[in-house]
Design an enzyme around this catalytic site. Structure first.
Site, mmCIF file in Angstrom:
data_model
loop_
_atom_site.group_PDB
_atom_site.id
_atom_site.type_symbol
_atom_site.label_atom_id
_atom_site.label_comp_id
_atom_site.label_asym_id
_atom_site.label_seq_id
_atom_site.Cartn_x
_atom_site.Cartn_y
_atom_site.Cartn_z
ATOM 1 C CG PHE A 125 -1.796 1.055 1.301
ATOM 2 C CD1 PHE A 125 -2.884 1.301 0.377
ATOM 3 C CD2 PHE A 125 -1.810 2.182 2.112
ATOM 4 C CE1 PHE A 125 -3.766 2.317 0.305
ATOM 5 C CE2 PHE A 125 -2.710 3.282 2.205
ATOM 6 C CZ PHE A 125 -3.631 3.263 1.215
ATOM 7 C CG ASP A 129 3.623 -0.906 6.455
ATOM 8 O OD1 ASP A 129 2.788 -1.343 7.215
ATOM 9 O OD2 ASP A 129 3.452 -0.244 5.426
ATOM 10 C CG HIS A 153 -0.940 -6.024 5.884
ATOM 11 N ND1 HIS A 153 -0.861 -6.229 4.487
ATOM 12 C CD2 HIS A 153 -1.762 -4.689 5.745
ATOM 13 C CE1 HIS A 153 -0.904 -5.243 3.696
ATOM 14 N NE2 HIS A 153 -1.553 -4.414 4.435
ATOM 15 C CD GLN A 183 -8.573 1.027 6.351
ATOM 16 O OE1 GLN A 183 -8.261 -0.150 6.570
ATOM 17 N NE2 GLN A 183 -9.729 1.347 5.653
ATOM 18 C CE LYS A 226 -4.464 -2.059 6.680
ATOM 19 N NZ LYS A 226 -4.260 -0.539 6.372
ATOM 20 N NE ARG A 260 2.111 21.934 25.172
ATOM 21 C CZ ARG A 260 1.079 22.333 25.682
ATOM 22 N NH1 ARG A 260 0.095 22.182 24.922
ATOM 23 N NH2 ARG A 260 1.141 22.857 26.958
ATOM 24 C CE1 TYR A 283 0.170 25.999 24.993
ATOM 25 C CE2 TYR A 283 0.662 27.670 26.546
ATOM 26 C CZ TYR A 283 -0.085 26.643 26.103
ATOM 27 O OH TYR A 283 -1.712 26.772 26.073
ATOM 28 N NE ARG A 292 -2.775 15.711 21.469
ATOM 29 C CZ ARG A 292 -2.271 17.001 21.359
ATOM 30 N NH1 ARG A 292 -0.953 17.379 21.122
ATOM 31 N NH2 ARG A 292 -3.196 17.952 20.622
#
Ligand SMILES: *Cc1c(COP(=O)(O)O)cnc(C)c1O
Length: 383
Positions: free
Chosen positions: A86, A157, A160, A183, A186, A215, A222, A232
């Site tokens: 992919f 990767d 899968h 996703q 999956k 952070r 900050y 996130r």
């Protein structure tokens, strides 16, 4: 003859997802900072994969980007990727300013050819990215050796490969950074989502900073310690993923029982060659049920998939060779041509044209349904 092709639906859910969502809703914090669902999910997911540290992120593509970034991939570097995958595998490298270098795959497992990867190593290579295609492991022994010899980290990767095991070792125990996806299609899902597994605390800490705009978790001033972005995951998705993770192992057990049966039935059909696994992989989660029809044209393969669909199977055409997409060439592509890459990747050229895959929900079906699948494939091919 009437056949039962009512395979289990995907995604699956029950009261645990429902309760998780309500828990996240009523917790009063819907992002990970101050909430507890993402934290708990990371602990559970990391432990399940034998990884010392796990980080939940927005999706698998971002997981790959982050994984490459923490091992030091940046502008001017090269990342070796299989040509049959992919597109996120190469896009993640290209987004970081690195050049994605596609290499050929094995014609039976569809996984990265280690010899081809070895030949592609240059003094600019900063990472090698095996993709465990359809949940069947790439040769992690040979790749570990190549990685050590070349001094280039592996970034798996594992989009899968949730729950996969190589010689008893889980994805997080193989000494490399790994990226996974949640996703919708999956093996466990919250619609979108991803995770990075880290082999040590240093990389994990860097990963956290990078995924949260630089952070530290407790920063209120900050003081952005590094560059970064916002990858996130939110609390709702994590609550769903905790429920999905609890269901994964049992689903792998079923698919592990069904695939050998379906594979043998498919192999008995003249002209059909099912995907081969590596015996050293002792647990295969089976993200796709894949097979090739060697020698057929791309047009005929596409037509076959339409016919299989019309006959009631959730069938799909294989990934396109990444170098045969316009997107691959837009930026940070290697200084070569489609023709040259096609010549260098003879197996990829065949597999992307003649391979077909069935959704993994078929492998959650009954034994009788494996026979029904093979009958439909045989009839469709015979016509
Ligand atoms: C799905 C997938 C990804 C990307 O995951 P997303 O969560 O969709 O961004 C990366 N690599 C492979 C091989 C995939 O199949």
């Amino acid at each position: 003859m009437s056949r039962d092709l009512n395979f289990p639906v995907w995604p699956q859910y029950d009261e645990t997802e429902r309760e998780g969502l309500i828990r996240a809703l009523e917790q009063g914090q819907w992002w990970r900072i101050g909430g507890s669902e993402v934290d708990r999910f990371e602990e559970e997911f990391g432990a399940y994969h034998g990884a010392p540290h796990a980080l939940a992120v927005t999706n698998g593509t971002h997981a790959l980007e982050l994984a490459l970034e923490v091992v030091g991939v940046g502008p001017g570097d090269e990342v070796i990727v299989p040509a049959f995958t992919f597109i996120s595998s190469s896009q993640a490298a290209q987004r970081l300013g690195a050049t994605a270098v596609p290499v050929d795959v094995d014609p039976y497992t569809y996984n990265i050819s280690v010899e081809a990867a070895e030949k592609a190593v240059t003094d600019r290579t900063r990472a090698i990215m095996p993709v465990h295609l359809a949940g069947l492991f790439a040769d992690m022994d040979a790749l570990a050796k190549l990685s050590a010899d070349a001094g280039v980290p592996l970034v798996q990767d594992a989009a899968h490969a949730h729950g996969a095991r190589w010689q008893g070792k889980r994805v997080g125990e193989l000494g490399s950074v790994a990226a996974l996806s949640f996703q919708n299609g999956k093996l466990m899902t919250a619609g979108e989502g991803g995770a990075v597994l880290f082999p040590d605390a240093e990389l994990a800490e860097l990963g956290f900073l990078k995924h949260s705009c630089g952070r530290p978790p407790t920063d209120t001033q900050y003081k952005h310690k590094t560059s970064g972005s916002n990858f996130r995951l939110n609390e709702f998705s994590a609550s769903v993923l905790r429920a999905q993770l609890a269901r994964l192992d049992g689903q792998i057990d079923v698919r592990e029982q069904r695939w050998p049966l379906l594979r043998d039935l498919l192999a008995a059909i003249p002209g059909v060659v099912p995907q081969a696994g590596d015996d050293r992989a002792d647990r295969n989660p089976h993200y796709m049920a894949m097979f090739r029809v060697p020698g057929i044209s791309e047009e005929r393969r596409n037509q076959l998939v339409d016919e299989l669909k019309a006959a009631g199977l959730p069938a799909f055409i294989a990934f396109r060779a990444i170098y045969r997409t316009d997107g691959f060439w837009e930026y940070n592509a290697p200084d070569t041509t489609v023709e040259a890459l096609a010549k260098a990747c003879p197996a990829t050229e065949e597999v992307y044209r003649d391979a077909i895959w069935l959704h993994h929900r078929t492998l959650l079906g009954t034994e009788a349904q494996m026979h029904a699948i093979a009958e439909v494939v045989a009839e469709t091919l015979g016509e």
